[in-house]
Design a protein around this motif. Structure first.
Motif, PDB file in Angstrom:
ATOM      1  N   PHE A  33      40.050  40.635  40.535  1.00  0.00           N
ATOM      2  CA  PHE A  33      38.970  40.384  41.513  1.00  0.00           C
ATOM      3  C   PHE A  33      38.922  41.514  42.541  1.00  0.00           C
ATOM      4  N   GLY A  36      37.272  44.476  41.060  1.00  0.00           N
ATOM      5  CA  GLY A  36      35.806  44.315  41.046  1.00  0.00           C
ATOM      6  C   GLY A  36      35.203  44.550  42.418  1.00  0.00           C
ATOM      7  N   ALA A  37      35.876  44.024  43.450  1.00  0.00           N
ATOM      8  CA  ALA A  37      35.349  44.168  44.810  1.00  0.00           C
ATOM      9  C   ALA A  37      35.334  45.641  45.222  1.00  0.00           C
ATOM     10  N   MET A  39      35.300  48.222  43.175  1.00  0.00           N
ATOM     11  CA  MET A  39      34.378  48.948  42.297  1.00  0.00           C
ATOM     12  C   MET A  39      32.929  48.741  42.731  1.00  0.00           C
ATOM     13  N   GLY A  40      32.632  47.522  43.159  1.00  0.00           N
ATOM     14  CA  GLY A  40      31.259  47.239  43.597  1.00  0.00           C
ATOM     15  C   GLY A  40      31.008  47.710  45.016  1.00  0.00           C
ATOM     16  N   ARG A  46      31.737  53.212  42.534  1.00  0.00           N
ATOM     17  CA  ARG A  46      30.689  52.652  41.667  1.00  0.00           C
ATOM     18  C   ARG A  46      29.904  53.772  40.981  1.00  0.00           C
ATOM     19  N   VAL A  49      31.986  55.151  38.028  1.00  0.00           N
ATOM     20  CA  VAL A  49      32.029  54.329  36.802  1.00  0.00           C
ATOM     21  C   VAL A  49      30.662  54.210  36.138  1.00  0.00           C
ATOM     22  N   ASP A  50      29.595  54.308  36.914  1.00  0.00           N
ATOM     23  CA  ASP A  50      28.260  54.143  36.336  1.00  0.00           C
ATOM     24  C   ASP A  50      27.661  55.440  35.801  1.00  0.00           C
ATOM     25  N   VAL A  59      35.446  50.212  33.999  1.00  0.00           N
ATOM     26  CA  VAL A  59      34.873  48.850  34.046  1.00  0.00           C
ATOM     27  C   VAL A  59      35.512  48.004  32.941  1.00  0.00           C
ATOM     28  N   ARG A  60      35.773  48.635  31.774  1.00  0.00           N
ATOM     29  CA  ARG A  60      36.412  47.896  30.671  1.00  0.00           C
ATOM     30  C   ARG A  60      37.805  47.408  31.096  1.00  0.00           C
ATOM     31  N   HIS A  62      38.663  46.603  34.145  1.00  0.00           N
ATOM     32  CA  HIS A  62      38.398  45.451  35.029  1.00  0.00           C
ATOM     33  C   HIS A  62      38.070  44.197  34.211  1.00  0.00           C
ATOM     34  N   THR A  63      37.194  44.351  33.216  1.00  0.00           N
ATOM     35  CA  THR A  63      36.776  43.163  32.452  1.00  0.00           C
ATOM     36  C   THR A  63      37.963  42.597  31.663  1.00  0.00           C
ATOM     37  N   ASN A  66      40.572  40.757  33.732  1.00  0.00           N
ATOM     38  CA  ASN A  66      40.052  39.426  34.077  1.00  0.00           C
ATOM     39  C   ASN A  66      40.039  38.486  32.869  1.00  0.00           C
ATOM     40  N   LEU A  67      39.548  38.986  31.736  1.00  0.00           N
ATOM     41  CA  LEU A  67      39.380  38.095  30.580  1.00  0.00           C
ATOM     42  C   LEU A  67      40.707  37.810  29.879  1.00  0.00           C
ATOM     43  N   TRP A  70      43.341  36.728  33.644  1.00  0.00           N
ATOM     44  CA  TRP A  70      43.157  35.439  34.311  1.00  0.00           C
ATOM     45  C   TRP A  70      42.568  34.354  33.400  1.00  0.00           C
ATOM     46  N   VAL A  71      41.542  34.666  32.599  1.00  0.00           N
ATOM     47  CA  VAL A  71      40.919  33.606  31.779  1.00  0.00           C
ATOM     48  C   VAL A  71      41.847  33.145  30.646  1.00  0.00           C
TER      49      VAL A  71
END
Ligand code: HEM
Ligand code: HEM
Length: 173
Positions: A33, A36-37, A39-40, A46, A49-50, A59-60, A62-63, A66-67, A70-71
């Motif tokens: 999290f 993400g905060a 990065m955004g 930002r 990465v963009d 970004v990968r 970060h995802t 998280n996935l 945490w998930v």
């Protein structure tokens, strides 16, 4: 019969490893999290990465923290807790629970580190180098990411097998 007499309640290793999945879930959530905060929220981050070549690999990272952090960790802990109670027998193999825990963590950390390294090196090199030169820099790091990703896949297979064996034949008691 008291729930305290159920076989899995006496197994301290079972409780310990289920809790370790919970603790890891919380740690990865905090990191993911915050990532993400930042990065955004930070304009330069930002933009990197963009708009930089291969910067999106960050970004990968970060995802996937998280996935897979945490998930998935939350789902692992929840099902290790629920399934023995549902079928009223202990987890088929504690040894496989331990293998699952360590292989998943090592695989996940490796994936996230190498996604990040590939993104930072690729994005930085893209300022002065041609796309094909950048590709050569990024490639070995992504190959390493893939190897650690294979460990994550293996860990998930271990988990699925162990839960399947725990459930199989439950109706026969
Ligand atoms: C406080 C929590 C979070 C914040 C502040 C956050 C922030 C962000 C930001 C800023 C991006 C876009 C980066 C860019 O391309 O410019 C992003 C992408 C993404 N995040 Fe998060 N994120 C958070 C939590 C999560 C969680 C919990 C998940 C998944 C369980 C997640 C999954 C994704 C995915 C899949 C993308 C990529 C989307 C795409 O490829 O276009 N994020 N996040
Ligand atoms: C064995 C474990 C895994 C490996 C090796 C892996 C690998 C990858 C790779 C290489 C990409 C980037 C594709 C590209 O940009 O061209 C990707 C994207 C993605 N993966 Fe995974 N993945 C794994 C597990 C998962 C899991 C369990 C989830 C969801 C619960 C997931 C969700 C996603 C999403 C949402 C994206 C696209 C968005 C983004 O990352 O920004 N992955 N994955």
């Amino acid at each position: 019969m008291s729930v305290m007499n159920d076989p899995w309640m006496k197994d301290r290793e079972y409780v310990k490893y289920t809790l370790w999945f919970v603790y890891c879930c919380l740690i990865y959530a905090m990191i993911g999290f915050s990532w993400g905060a930042l990065m955004g929220g930070i304009h330069e981050f930002r933009h990197f990465v963009d708009h930089r070549l291969h910067g999106n690999l960050i970004v990968r990272a970060h995802t996937h923290i998280n996935l897979l952090g945490w998930v998935e960790m939350a789902i692992f802990a929840a099902l290790y807790y629920i399934i023995p109670r549902l079928v009223r027998r202990p987890i088929y193999s504690m040894k496989l629970v331990k293998w699952h825990f360590w292989v998943h963590n090592i695989g996940l950390i490796g994936m996230v580190v190498f996604f990040t390294v590939a993104g930072v090196l690729g994005g930085t090199a893209s300022v002065t180098m041609s796309p094909s030169e950048v590709e050569m820099i990024v490639r070995p790091w992504l190959a390493s990411m893939g190897m650690f990703g294979t460990l994550v896949l293996a860990a998930n297979v271990i988990w699925a097998y162990n839960l399947y064996r725990t459930c199989k034949g439950w109706e026969k008691g």
